[in-house]
Design a protein around this motif. Structure first.
Motif, PDB file in Angstrom:
ATOM      1  N   PHE A 106       0.716  -1.014   0.085  1.00 62.96           N
ATOM      2  CA  PHE A 106      -0.042  -0.014   0.077  1.00 62.96           C
ATOM      3  C   PHE A 106       0.980   1.113  -0.044  1.00 62.96           C
ATOM      4  N   GLY A 107       0.568   2.206  -0.746  1.00 61.12           N
ATOM      5  CA  GLY A 107       1.515   3.240  -1.015  1.00 61.12           C
ATOM      6  C   GLY A 107       2.932   3.030  -1.676  1.00 61.12           C
ATOM      7  N   SER A 108       3.701   3.779  -1.073  1.00 64.80           N
ATOM      8  CA  SER A 108       4.962   3.819  -1.409  1.00 64.80           C
ATOM      9  C   SER A 108       5.962   2.527  -0.963  1.00 64.80           C
ATOM     10  N   GLY A 109       6.797   1.884  -1.666  1.00 65.78           N
ATOM     11  CA  GLY A 109       7.621   0.917  -1.175  1.00 65.78           C
ATOM     12  C   GLY A 109       8.266   0.403  -2.371  1.00 65.78           C
ATOM     13  N   ILE A 111       9.814 -13.957  -0.398  1.00 67.39           N
ATOM     14  CA  ILE A 111       9.607 -12.835  -1.177  1.00 67.39           C
ATOM     15  C   ILE A 111       8.799 -11.904   0.012  1.00 67.39           C
ATOM     16  N   GLY A 112       8.928 -10.642  -0.466  1.00 68.77           N
ATOM     17  CA  GLY A 112       8.335  -9.613   0.595  1.00 68.77           C
ATOM     18  C   GLY A 112       8.232  -8.422   0.080  1.00 68.77           C
ATOM     19  N   SER A 113       7.766  -7.424   0.956  1.00 66.34           N
ATOM     20  CA  SER A 113       7.954  -6.030   0.514  1.00 66.34           C
ATOM     21  C   SER A 113       8.129  -5.070   1.668  1.00 66.34           C
ATOM     22  N   THR A 114       8.499  -3.852   1.570  1.00 69.24           N
ATOM     23  CA  THR A 114       8.717  -2.893   2.489  1.00 69.24           C
ATOM     24  C   THR A 114       8.172  -1.781   2.285  1.00 69.24           C
ATOM     25  N   ALA A 115       8.057  -0.698   3.155  1.00 70.25           N
ATOM     26  CA  ALA A 115       7.307   0.571   3.077  1.00 70.25           C
ATOM     27  C   ALA A 115       8.458   1.570   2.895  1.00 70.25           C
ATOM     28  N   ASN A 116       8.112   2.647   1.920  1.00 71.49           N
ATOM     29  CA  ASN A 116       8.936   3.719   1.735  1.00 71.49           C
ATOM     30  C   ASN A 116      10.164   3.401   1.238  1.00 71.49           C
ATOM     31  N   GLN A 117      11.319   3.745   2.017  1.00 68.40           N
ATOM     32  CA  GLN A 117      12.858   3.356   1.483  1.00 68.40           C
ATOM     33  C   GLN A 117      13.511   2.212   2.327  1.00 68.40           C
ATOM     34  N   ASP A 118      12.600   1.661   3.124  1.00 69.46           N
ATOM     35  CA  ASP A 118      13.259   0.630   3.909  1.00 69.46           C
ATOM     36  C   ASP A 118      13.604  -0.502   2.949  1.00 69.46           C
ATOM     37  N   ASP A 147      11.251  -1.447  -7.258  1.00 71.38           N
ATOM     38  CA  ASP A 147      10.764   0.077  -6.753  1.00 71.38           C
ATOM     39  C   ASP A 147       9.091   0.177  -7.299  1.00 71.38           C
ATOM     40  N   VAL A 148       8.220   0.319  -6.147  1.00 72.77           N
ATOM     41  CA  VAL A 148       6.730   0.459  -6.439  1.00 72.77           C
ATOM     42  C   VAL A 148       6.368   1.986  -6.178  1.00 72.77           C
ATOM     43  N   TRP A 149       7.129   2.733  -6.110  1.00 68.71           N
ATOM     44  CA  TRP A 149       6.586   4.003  -5.905  1.00 68.71           C
ATOM     45  C   TRP A 149       6.041   4.521  -7.031  1.00 68.71           C
ATOM     46  N   GLU A 150       5.241   5.597  -7.122  1.00 70.67           N
ATOM     47  CA  GLU A 150       4.412   6.015  -8.312  1.00 70.67           C
ATOM     48  C   GLU A 150       5.597   6.718  -9.168  1.00 70.67           C
ATOM     49  N   HIS A 151       6.551   7.285  -8.453  1.00 70.96           N
ATOM     50  CA  HIS A 151       7.440   8.012  -9.305  1.00 70.96           C
ATOM     51  C   HIS A 151       8.343   7.153 -10.372  1.00 70.96           C
ATOM     52  N   ALA A 152       8.363   5.655 -10.074  1.00 76.37           N
ATOM     53  CA  ALA A 152       8.890   5.051 -10.977  1.00 76.37           C
ATOM     54  C   ALA A 152       8.045   4.548 -12.055  1.00 76.37           C
ATOM     55  N   TYR A 153       6.624   4.917 -12.204  1.00 81.63           N
ATOM     56  CA  TYR A 153       6.145   4.479 -13.379  1.00 81.63           C
ATOM     57  C   TYR A 153       5.035   5.435 -13.841  1.00 81.63           C
ATOM     58  N   TYR A 154       4.485   6.528 -13.175  1.00 83.69           N
ATOM     59  CA  TYR A 154       3.398   7.308 -13.345  1.00 83.69           C
ATOM     60  C   TYR A 154       3.385   8.059 -14.633  1.00 83.69           C
ATOM     61  N   LYS A 175       4.519   6.982 -17.561  1.00 85.74           N
ATOM     62  CA  LYS A 175       4.158   6.031 -18.499  1.00 85.74           C
ATOM     63  C   LYS A 175       2.836   5.305 -18.265  1.00 85.74           C
ATOM     64  N   ASN A 176       2.828   5.075 -17.104  1.00 82.99           N
ATOM     65  CA  ASN A 176       1.490   3.747 -16.668  1.00 82.99           C
ATOM     66  C   ASN A 176       0.613   4.478 -15.948  1.00 82.99           C
ATOM     67  N   GLN A 177       0.453   5.765 -15.568  1.00 83.40           N
ATOM     68  CA  GLN A 177      -0.180   6.547 -14.740  1.00 83.40           C
ATOM     69  C   GLN A 177      -0.366   5.646 -13.238  1.00 83.40           C
ATOM     70  N   ASN A 178      -1.696   5.217 -13.013  1.00 83.90           N
ATOM     71  CA  ASN A 178      -2.117   4.513 -11.841  1.00 83.90           C
ATOM     72  C   ASN A 178      -1.867   3.031 -12.022  1.00 83.90           C
ATOM     73  N   ARG A 179      -1.352   2.560 -13.002  1.00 83.79           N
ATOM     74  CA  ARG A 179      -1.503   1.302 -13.469  1.00 83.79           C
ATOM     75  C   ARG A 179      -0.455   0.588 -13.074  1.00 83.79           C
ATOM     76  N   ARG A 180      -0.213   0.295 -12.062  1.00 85.87           N
ATOM     77  CA  ARG A 180       1.111  -0.274 -11.486  1.00 85.87           C
ATOM     78  C   ARG A 180       1.421  -1.784 -11.986  1.00 85.87           C
ATOM     79  N   VAL A 181       0.115  -2.381 -12.157  1.00 88.16           N
ATOM     80  CA  VAL A 181       0.036  -4.088 -12.821  1.00 88.16           C
ATOM     81  C   VAL A 181       0.945  -3.837 -14.070  1.00 88.16           C
ATOM     82  N   GLU A 182       0.447  -2.928 -14.794  1.00 85.73           N
ATOM     83  CA  GLU A 182       0.972  -2.654 -16.221  1.00 85.73           C
ATOM     84  C   GLU A 182       2.768  -2.648 -16.398  1.00 85.73           C
TER      85      GLU A 182
END
Ligand code: MN3
Length: 259
Positions: A178-181, A194-201, A221-228, A230-237
């Motif tokens: 959820f959010g950035s991470g 496999i796992g995920s971390t929040a923010n820049q942890d 990197d799943v922060w929006e700045h990594a894809y917004y 080109k892909n806008q809100n579509r993280r899955v893409e």
């Protein structure tokens, strides 16, 4: 000339710290202990991190990841983490904030992550940001993707059942952050996870609140700045595009080094 100047600055800074430290530790500590501390403070104070060059051109990952995203992500976002990490390091040379153990070894990023709980949030965010992005650039390459082979391929198949199942689980974890991470494949105690971390942890941080620990093998990197852009809100893409640029040779190298 440059060396003389930086040596002079270093000495000036050390002298200033010496005076401050002796004044602040006059009660209860002896002068020798104070001067030992000063040397260590000067060490951490003299460290400066720099932005690593990308190992390819900004447009090299197209059409999967666009040039403008790569340029802004590297030259602006990553640079800001580096700049703010250096600023934050200057502010922590306080005997009250840092225990001597943090300063005993050279203040590498790994040493910082190991001592994370003793350091302020600005160090956590920016040291994490610097490390994570430095790793992330090497996790991608032009004409990357394809099948993961070698020892890592075997280990992934053994752990997750198949490469496709691994990709599915990794993408799922990346989607659910959820959010950035960040999403991670790590190696810990003889196993892949496999796992995920929040923010820049990241999984190297010695903190209870970091949900996955281990040695990073793959980082996304799943922060929006990594894809917004080109892909806008579509993280899955973005995630499905990313598999086309993954540098499996680098992941294999990290896996072999981690074992
Ligand atoms: Mn980023």
């Amino acid at each position: 000339m440059e060396n003389n100047n930086s040596r002079r600055d270093f000495l000036k800074k050390s002298a200033a710290i010496t005076l401050g430290t002796i004044a602040s530790t006059a009660i209860g500590n002896n002068a020798l202990a104070a001067s030992e501390f000063v040397e260590k403070e000067a060490l951490i104070n003299s460290v400066k991190f720099t932005l690593p060059a990308l190992p390819y051109e900004y447009n090299a990952l197209e059409p999967h990841i666009d040039k403008m995203t790569m340029e802004i992500h590297h030259s602006k976002h990553h640079q800001t983490y580096v700049t703010n990490l250096n600023k934050a390091l200057e502010t922590i040379a306080e005997p009250t904030v840092l225990s001597p153990s943090v300063l005993d070894a050279s203040p590498s990023l790994e040493n910082i992550f190991d001592n994370m709980s003793k350091l302020p949030p600005a160090i956590r965010n920016n040291a994490g940001g610097h490390y994570n992005h430095s790793l992330f650039w090497t996790m991608m390459k032009p004409n990357g993707g394809g099948d993961v082979k070698g020892k890592l391929g075997e280990a992934i198949t053994k752990t997750f059942g198949s490469i496709d199942e691994f990709k599915k689980q990794f993408a799922d974890v990346a989607m659910k952050r959820f959010g950035s991470g960040w999403a991670w494949l790590v190696y810990k105690e003889g196993k892949l996870a496999i796992g995920s971390t929040a923010n820049q942890d990241n999984p190297l941080m010695n903190l209870e609140s970091v949900e996955i620990k281990g040695k990073p093998i793959l980082a996304l990197d799943v922060w929006e700045h990594a894809y917004y852009l080109k892909n806008q809100n579509r993280r899955v893409e973005y995630i499905s595009s990313w598999w086309n640029v993954v540098n499996w040779e680098k992941a294999e190298e990290l896996y072999i080094a981690a074992k």
